[in-house]
Design a protein around this motif. Sequence first.
Motif, mmCIF file in Angstrom:
data_model
loop_
_atom_site.group_PDB
_atom_site.id
_atom_site.type_symbol
_atom_site.label_atom_id
_atom_site.label_comp_id
_atom_site.label_asym_id
_atom_site.label_seq_id
_atom_site.Cartn_x
_atom_site.Cartn_y
_atom_site.Cartn_z
ATOM 1 N N GLN A 1 0.627 -1.115 -0.053
ATOM 2 C CA GLN A 1 -0.062 0.111 -0.129
ATOM 3 C C GLN A 1 1.023 1.394 -0.038
ATOM 4 N N ASN A 2 2.054 1.133 0.283
ATOM 5 C CA ASN A 2 3.088 2.355 0.134
ATOM 6 C C ASN A 2 3.650 2.123 -1.120
ATOM 7 N N PRO A 3 3.344 3.291 -2.141
ATOM 8 C CA PRO A 3 3.709 3.147 -3.704
ATOM 9 C C PRO A 3 5.205 3.401 -3.608
ATOM 10 N N ARG A 4 5.800 4.118 -2.791
ATOM 11 C CA ARG A 4 7.201 4.341 -2.867
ATOM 12 C C ARG A 4 7.895 3.012 -2.388
ATOM 13 N N LYS A 5 7.441 2.227 -1.646
ATOM 14 C CA LYS A 5 8.180 1.165 -1.094
ATOM 15 C C LYS A 5 7.683 -0.254 -1.631
ATOM 16 N N GLY A 6 6.593 -0.194 -2.239
ATOM 17 C CA GLY A 6 5.919 -1.482 -2.843
ATOM 18 C C GLY A 6 5.674 -2.583 -1.716
ATOM 19 N N THR A 7 6.145 -3.888 -2.126
ATOM 20 C CA THR A 7 5.602 -4.943 -1.427
ATOM 21 C C THR A 7 7.036 -5.057 -0.430
ATOM 22 N N SER A 8 7.245 -4.698 0.745
ATOM 23 C CA SER A 8 8.284 -4.465 1.640
ATOM 24 C C SER A 8 8.224 -5.671 2.681
ATOM 25 N N HIS A 9 7.137 -6.329 2.908
ATOM 26 C CA HIS A 9 7.010 -7.155 4.074
ATOM 27 C C HIS A 9 6.243 -8.371 3.574
ATOM 28 N N GLY A 10 6.217 -9.432 4.262
ATOM 29 C CA GLY A 10 5.357 -10.472 3.951
ATOM 30 C C GLY A 10 4.537 -10.717 5.104
ATOM 31 N N TRP A 11 3.719 -11.800 4.978
ATOM 32 C CA TRP A 11 2.689 -12.045 6.199
ATOM 33 C C TRP A 11 3.538 -12.748 7.198
ATOM 34 N N ASP A 12 4.684 -13.188 6.949
ATOM 35 C CA ASP A 12 5.374 -13.829 8.061
ATOM 36 C C ASP A 12 5.775 -12.587 9.038
ATOM 37 N N ASP A 13 6.312 -11.420 8.449
ATOM 38 C CA ASP A 13 6.467 -10.480 9.079
ATOM 39 C C ASP A 13 5.526 -9.777 10.035
#
Length: 114
Positions: free
Chosen positions: A52-64
Amino acid sequence: MTDDTWTTIARLHAWLTAHQDLPPEEEILFRVLKLSEEVGEAAQAVIGATGQNPRKGTSHGWDDVRAELCDVVITAMVALRTLTPDAAAVFDAHLRRVADRSLPPEAVGPTTTP
């Protein structure tokens, strides 16, 4: 929860207390503030897992996200232990009240593991 869980929480509480020099009223203040920090990290992980942060993209996973939620729970338990040495009993009694008012009677069972 098992007795081992609360024993570990008591050990974490003792370790934290031994590594700080705060009066008791400030100790609980900072433990609750730490809880807010951990909730923010869980929110950040959800934002990162969903991109949801366009600047970072997908930066985490569901394990995080799962790990951050565990940190929230641990931090809350340590804060409760900071307020009372009888944290396990306080938690169990509160959980029972929440279950009693929220769940149908047939769904309310023991809240602790024997």
